[in-house]
Enzyme design. Structure first.
Site, PDB file in Angstrom:
ATOM      1  N   ASP A 155     -10.752  -2.206   2.694  1.00  0.00           N
ATOM      2  CA  ASP A 155      -9.545  -3.001   2.902  1.00  0.00           C
ATOM      3  C   ASP A 155      -8.335  -2.087   2.737  1.00  0.00           C
ATOM      4  O   ASP A 155      -7.841  -1.871   1.631  1.00  0.00           O
ATOM      5  CB  ASP A 155      -9.498  -4.151   1.897  1.00  0.00           C
ATOM      6  CG  ASP A 155      -8.415  -5.162   2.222  1.00  0.00           C
ATOM      7  OD1 ASP A 155      -7.709  -4.979   3.233  1.00  0.00           O
ATOM      8  OD2 ASP A 155      -8.267  -6.134   1.459  1.00  0.00           O
ATOM      9  N   SER A 156      -7.879  -1.522   3.856  1.00  0.00           N
ATOM     10  CA  SER A 156      -6.761  -0.573   3.806  1.00  0.00           C
ATOM     11  C   SER A 156      -5.577  -1.007   4.660  1.00  0.00           C
ATOM     12  O   SER A 156      -4.481  -0.485   4.504  1.00  0.00           O
ATOM     13  CB  SER A 156      -7.226   0.818   4.241  1.00  0.00           C
ATOM     14  OG  SER A 156      -7.775   0.775   5.543  1.00  0.00           O
ATOM     15  N   LYS A 157      -5.810  -1.943   5.592  1.00  0.00           N
ATOM     16  CA  LYS A 157      -4.743  -2.515   6.426  1.00  0.00           C
ATOM     17  C   LYS A 157      -3.894  -1.435   7.090  1.00  0.00           C
ATOM     18  O   LYS A 157      -2.671  -1.527   7.147  1.00  0.00           O
ATOM     19  CB  LYS A 157      -3.884  -3.482   5.614  1.00  0.00           C
ATOM     20  CG  LYS A 157      -4.663  -4.659   5.018  1.00  0.00           C
ATOM     21  CD  LYS A 157      -3.763  -5.608   4.249  1.00  0.00           C
ATOM     22  CE  LYS A 157      -4.541  -6.804   3.718  1.00  0.00           C
ATOM     23  NZ  LYS A 157      -5.498  -6.441   2.671  1.00  0.00           N
ATOM     24  N   ARG A 158      -4.543  -0.419   7.617  1.00  0.00           N
ATOM     25  CA  ARG A 158      -3.838   0.667   8.274  1.00  0.00           C
ATOM     26  C   ARG A 158      -3.260   0.194   9.610  1.00  0.00           C
ATOM     27  O   ARG A 158      -3.771  -0.729  10.242  1.00  0.00           O
ATOM     28  CB  ARG A 158      -4.770   1.846   8.519  1.00  0.00           C
ATOM     29  CG  ARG A 158      -5.453   2.424   7.293  1.00  0.00           C
ATOM     30  CD  ARG A 158      -4.469   2.892   6.254  1.00  0.00           C
ATOM     31  NE  ARG A 158      -5.090   3.758   5.259  1.00  0.00           N
ATOM     32  CZ  ARG A 158      -4.546   4.074   4.100  1.00  0.00           C
ATOM     33  NH1 ARG A 158      -3.367   3.587   3.780  1.00  0.00           N
ATOM     34  NH2 ARG A 158      -5.172   4.877   3.252  1.00  0.00           N
TER      35      ARG A 158
END
Length: 285
Positions: A93-96
């Protein structure tokens, strides 16, 4: 195995929709671990070990590691997951969200450095910011669509007047994920459990893509309503369920911090088992 293959195998083995979110906050660690960022691996590894037979997926949130200079512990943790729960896929979960050349570096981070099976992304910069992840054979990517936070309304619920039918932003993202952007069949969407009507609308527009659904547990999303709105599937002859549209229902804090005592791992398992059972009952309703 592709990410979707892993989801299907984990679903059949663990009969679960539950995603265990790993958001380690040392201030909330139990006992002698409390406040010690050097124990992030130990804390998360204990959670993974007691939920390995209950989870459809694990979802480490990268900020909770990076904020404490614990990226090396995240690398160790994913390796540990492969040892104790090789059948459970890992979603970073990094939402890049960045231009293509930078996105390629982020893809290396997610899939090579950390060895994860899927990643969360922001679609705000358009398809060329997503495409580098889709070039990775068998890897999954979840686009932020209708998020669980109240501020999601600021952009996601706004109409696109120049697009045919004037869909809301989140509806347009759902259509793109179901259709032209889904080049390798591995694209999914992030949709919050706190908005069950919008969740149902996303599932209507994207009937087969996997939905990663945060908001159950500490954020107050209703587990049964989430399954009714977001999961699609059938029951097999032996009574097991099989998804045609995966719902990966995430719970983080409610499981991680079910107890502040030395029994934290046992309490985490109990909470995870309760959530899995609630989700399974909704599947069969």
């Amino acid at each position: 195995m592709t990410f979707l293959d892993m989801l299907g195998a984990a679903e059949q083995r663990n009969q679960s929709l539950l995603c265990v979110g790993l958001d380690p906050d040392p201030k909330r660690f139990p006992g002698a671990m409390q406040g010690d960022a050097g124990r992030i691996f130990d804390f998360c590894a204990a959670i993974v070990e007691v939920t390995a037979d209950l989870a459809l997926a694990f979802k480490p949130q990268i900020a909770y590691f990076a904020a404490h200079r614990a990226e090396d512990q995240l690398e160790r943790l994913v390796q540990h997951m492969r040892q104790v729960a090789p059948h459970v896929p890992v979603i970073l979960d990094s939402k890049r969200g960045d231009i293509g050349s930078t996105a390629e570096q982020y893809a290396i981070e997610a899939f090579e450095r950390y060895g994860c099976d899927a990643v969360t992304l922001s679609p705000f910069m358009g398809f060329d910011s997503v495409e580098p992840y889709l070039r990775r054979h068998g890897k999954g990517a979840f686009l932020l669509c209708r998020t669980s936070n109240p501020g999601g309304n600021d952009l996601q619920a706004q109409p696109l007047r120049d697009v045919e039918g004037q869909p809301l932003v989140y509806e347009h993202i759902a259509r793109l994920a179901q259709g032209p952007w889904n080049l390798n069949g591995q694209l999914g969407l992030v949709v919050g459990a706190t908005y069950p009507q919008e969740l149902a609308r996303v599932r209507e527009l994207a009937p087969t893509v996997p939905l990663l659904i945060p908001g159950v547990g500490a954020q107050g999303g209703d587990a049964a309503a989430t399954v009714r709105s977001g999961w699609r599937g059938t029951r097999t002859a032996d009574g097991k369920v099989q998804s045609s549209g995966f719902a990966i229902v995430n719970s983080s804090r409610a499981i991680l911090y079910a107890s502040s005592g030395e029994d934290f791992a046992a309490a985490a398992r109990q909470e995870a088992e309760h959530t899995r059972t609630t989700l399974a009952a909704a599947q069969q309703a």
